[in-house]
Design a protein around this motif. Structure first.
Motif, PDB file in Angstrom:
ATOM      1  N   TYR A  48      12.413  38.284  66.049  1.00 17.37           N
ATOM      2  CA  TYR A  48      12.258  39.638  66.610  1.00 17.37           C
ATOM      3  C   TYR A  48      10.928  40.247  66.167  1.00 17.37           C
ATOM      4  O   TYR A  48      10.116  40.694  66.988  1.00 17.37           O
ATOM      5  CB  TYR A  48      13.426  40.517  66.172  1.00 17.37           C
ATOM      6  CG  TYR A  48      13.273  41.981  66.528  1.00 17.37           C
ATOM      7  CD1 TYR A  48      13.627  42.444  67.782  1.00 17.37           C
ATOM      8  CD2 TYR A  48      12.747  42.889  65.602  1.00 17.37           C
ATOM      9  CE1 TYR A  48      13.475  43.777  68.117  1.00 17.37           C
ATOM     10  CE2 TYR A  48      12.598  44.222  65.924  1.00 17.37           C
ATOM     11  CZ  TYR A  48      12.968  44.659  67.182  1.00 17.37           C
ATOM     12  OH  TYR A  48      12.818  45.984  67.502  1.00 17.37           O
ATOM     13  N   LEU A  97       7.694  41.210  68.317  1.00 13.60           N
ATOM     14  CA  LEU A  97       7.504  42.653  68.503  1.00 13.60           C
ATOM     15  C   LEU A  97       6.102  43.112  68.096  1.00 13.60           C
ATOM     16  O   LEU A  97       5.458  43.878  68.829  1.00 13.60           O
ATOM     17  CB  LEU A  97       8.541  43.425  67.691  1.00 13.60           C
ATOM     18  CG  LEU A  97       8.414  44.954  67.748  1.00 13.60           C
ATOM     19  CD1 LEU A  97       8.801  45.459  69.129  1.00 13.60           C
ATOM     20  CD2 LEU A  97       9.263  45.611  66.673  1.00 13.60           C
ATOM     21  N   TYR A 136       7.047  51.390  75.407  1.00 15.68           N
ATOM     22  CA  TYR A 136       7.601  50.736  74.208  1.00 15.68           C
ATOM     23  C   TYR A 136       8.266  51.803  73.333  1.00 15.68           C
ATOM     24  O   TYR A 136       7.935  51.980  72.179  1.00 15.68           O
ATOM     25  CB  TYR A 136       6.523  49.958  73.441  1.00 15.68           C
ATOM     26  CG  TYR A 136       5.300  50.750  73.047  1.00 15.68           C
ATOM     27  CD1 TYR A 136       5.169  51.281  71.757  1.00 15.68           C
ATOM     28  CD2 TYR A 136       4.264  50.964  73.950  1.00 15.68           C
ATOM     29  CE1 TYR A 136       4.047  52.006  71.388  1.00 15.68           C
ATOM     30  CE2 TYR A 136       3.139  51.689  73.587  1.00 15.68           C
ATOM     31  CZ  TYR A 136       3.047  52.198  72.300  1.00 15.68           C
ATOM     32  OH  TYR A 136       1.930  52.916  71.947  1.00 15.68           O
ATOM     33  N   ASN A 162      15.932  41.306  76.476  1.00  8.37           N
ATOM     34  CA  ASN A 162      15.028  40.814  77.520  1.00  8.37           C
ATOM     35  C   ASN A 162      14.290  39.547  77.104  1.00  8.37           C
ATOM     36  O   ASN A 162      13.887  38.749  77.952  1.00  8.37           O
ATOM     37  CB  ASN A 162      14.022  41.898  77.890  1.00  8.37           C
ATOM     38  CG  ASN A 162      14.652  43.057  78.625  1.00  8.37           C
ATOM     39  OD1 ASN A 162      15.772  42.946  79.132  1.00  8.37           O
ATOM     40  ND2 ASN A 162      13.960  44.187  78.681  1.00  8.37           N
ATOM     41  N   ASN A 163      14.095  39.372  75.784  1.00  3.65           N
ATOM     42  CA  ASN A 163      13.344  38.214  75.302  1.00  3.65           C
ATOM     43  C   ASN A 163      14.243  37.149  74.672  1.00  3.65           C
ATOM     44  O   ASN A 163      13.736  36.173  74.114  1.00  3.65           O
ATOM     45  CB  ASN A 163      12.295  38.673  74.284  1.00  3.65           C
ATOM     46  CG  ASN A 163      11.178  39.475  74.921  1.00  3.65           C
ATOM     47  OD1 ASN A 163      10.232  38.920  75.470  1.00  3.65           O
ATOM     48  ND2 ASN A 163      11.288  40.796  74.855  1.00  3.65           N
ATOM     49  N   SER A 176      18.736  45.648  70.836  1.00  3.98           N
ATOM     50  CA  SER A 176      17.857  46.470  71.665  1.00  3.98           C
ATOM     51  C   SER A 176      17.560  45.804  73.003  1.00  3.98           C
ATOM     52  O   SER A 176      17.782  44.609  73.197  1.00  3.98           O
ATOM     53  CB  SER A 176      16.532  46.717  70.932  1.00  3.98           C
ATOM     54  OG  SER A 176      15.817  45.504  70.792  1.00  3.98           O
ATOM     55  N   ARG A 177      17.036  46.589  73.910  1.00  2.00           N
ATOM     56  CA  ARG A 177      16.645  46.059  75.213  1.00  2.00           C
ATOM     57  C   ARG A 177      15.525  45.041  75.067  1.00  2.00           C
ATOM     58  O   ARG A 177      15.489  44.035  75.791  1.00  2.00           O
ATOM     59  CB  ARG A 177      16.212  47.215  76.123  1.00  2.00           C
ATOM     60  CG  ARG A 177      15.948  46.789  77.558  1.00  2.00           C
ATOM     61  CD  ARG A 177      15.952  47.955  78.525  1.00  2.00           C
ATOM     62  NE  ARG A 177      14.805  48.850  78.343  1.00  2.00           N
ATOM     63  CZ  ARG A 177      14.889  50.105  77.926  1.00  2.00           C
ATOM     64  NH1 ARG A 177      16.062  50.620  77.613  1.00  2.00           N
ATOM     65  NH2 ARG A 177      13.813  50.853  77.811  1.00  2.00           N
ATOM     66  N   PHE A 178      14.626  45.279  74.133  1.00  2.00           N
ATOM     67  CA  PHE A 178      13.531  44.330  73.894  1.00  2.00           C
ATOM     68  C   PHE A 178      14.076  42.969  73.465  1.00  2.00           C
ATOM     69  O   PHE A 178      13.651  41.923  73.978  1.00  2.00           O
ATOM     70  CB  PHE A 178      12.592  44.885  72.821  1.00  2.00           C
ATOM     71  CG  PHE A 178      11.495  43.954  72.419  1.00  2.00           C
ATOM     72  CD1 PHE A 178      10.363  43.811  73.204  1.00  2.00           C
ATOM     73  CD2 PHE A 178      11.589  43.198  71.246  1.00  2.00           C
ATOM     74  CE1 PHE A 178       9.348  42.933  72.835  1.00  2.00           C
ATOM     75  CE2 PHE A 178      10.571  42.334  70.873  1.00  2.00           C
ATOM     76  CZ  PHE A 178       9.448  42.197  71.673  1.00  2.00           C
ATOM     77  N   LEU A 207      13.106  49.569  71.689  1.00  2.00           N
ATOM     78  CA  LEU A 207      12.716  48.524  70.742  1.00  2.00           C
ATOM     79  C   LEU A 207      13.655  48.387  69.562  1.00  2.00           C
ATOM     80  O   LEU A 207      13.809  47.292  69.006  1.00  2.00           O
ATOM     81  CB  LEU A 207      11.310  48.800  70.203  1.00  2.00           C
ATOM     82  CG  LEU A 207      10.162  48.825  71.212  1.00  2.00           C
ATOM     83  CD1 LEU A 207       8.860  49.152  70.494  1.00  2.00           C
ATOM     84  CD2 LEU A 207      10.055  47.520  71.971  1.00  2.00           C
TER      85      LEU A 207
END
Length: 301
Positions: free
Chosen positions: A121, A125, A239, A112-113, A107-109, A244
């Motif tokens: 995760y 999250l 979000y 990005n992290n 995922s993009r989340f 996510l």
């Protein structure tokens, strides 16, 4: 069915004209720049249109701006916390139907992290989502009020006087949906692959949300409950389930986000329950006082 008076027709026509002028201006600006700040400013324009109309027509009828906290604590809590839960229900149904698209580590989340393990995760999250659920609605409360003061505080009660409760809810929701159409055609929410289907989905989304918001308005007699629901709904944009929980190869018209047909099923269930309550309400408002009604002719003849 009663008929609109000449005064009501002129009020509604002026509101429609002002709303369309503001919408056209901001649509052109957004088409040129794709600056989403313009969309936040656009949300204030329906309320601005109402204030101008009321000023010109010497309107004294309530806009339901009193928050009435004591009698509505449970409804404020619902407006604040229920939209994210309903969005999760729709996302869950979507991923059950399309399990291959459930890819949290892609995922993009996660990207990005810099997350590559499931334990890390979920550890990152959960607090992010909890903070977003609790805080985001208050950041968008005033722009949401800009819409709700107009659609549920001004337009819905006036249409209800003539069309009755159920027809006025449907009419207000569809007008609200059509108001979004120019931005949807530019790719907002659904992309540019199927713009007309995107408009139809936006109409469906606004119909479902419009039923819930009308129930909130009628039960609380305050636009603030509607504004908080609307702000909580918009706060989910930061979000989304697609950002996510998926690699991004999703179908925006279908889900997993709440704007999709399946992603919005949690809200459909809520709307059905609200509609059952609405059907037990009187067809017209019983709260209009003589002082709320105009006692002079409209200034623009």
């Amino acid at each position: 069915m009663t008929q609109f008076t000449a005064y009501q027709k002129k009020q509604l026509a002026l509101f429609a004209l002002l709303t369309l002028v503001f919408l056209s201006l901001f649509t052109v600006l957004y088409a040129r720049s794709s600056n989403t700040t313009l969309l936040s400013l656009l949300m204030f324009t329906p309320a601005l249109s109402v204030l101008i109309v009321n000023r010109l027509t010497h309107e004294r009828r309530s806009l339901f701006l009193r928050p009435k906290f004591k009698r509505n604590l449970s409804r404020y809590a619902l407006s604040w916390l229920l939209p994210p839960l309903l969005a999760m229900v729709g996302a869950g149904i979507y991923f059950l139907l399309f399990p291959a698209q459930f890819q949290p580590l892609a995922s993009r989340f996660a990207a990005n992290n810099g997350i590559t393990e499931l334990n890390a995760y979920w550890t990152q999250l959960i607090p992010v989502v909890l903070l977003a659920v609790l805080i985001n609605p208050f950041g968008g409360l005033l722009p949401a009020l800009g819409e709700e003061l107009a659609w549920r505080g001004w337009l819905l009660p006036r249409l209800r006087d003539v069309l009755g409760t159920r027809k006025s809810i449907i009419a207000t929701a569809l007008i609200w949906g059509l108001w979004h159409a120019p931005i949807i055609l530019l790719g907002y929410n659904y992309g540019t692959d199927h713009p007309l289907l995107g408009v139809l989905m936006q109409l469906w989304l606004c119909l479902i949300q419009g039923i819930i918001l009308a129930w909130l308005q009628f039960k609380s007699e305050s636009v603030w409950t509607c504004a908080l629901w609307h702000a909580s709904l918009n706060g989910i944009d930061r979000y989304t389930a697609s950002a996510l929980l998926s690699a991004g190869s999703v179908m925006p018209l279908v889900g997993p986000d709440l704007t999709g047909l399946i992603g919005g099923l949690g809200f459909v269930l809520a709307a059905v329950l609200c509609w059952r309550g609405i059907c037990r309400m009187p067809e017209r408002s019983t709260n209009i006082k003589p002082a709320d009604l105009p006692d002079c002719d409209f200034l623009i003849q």
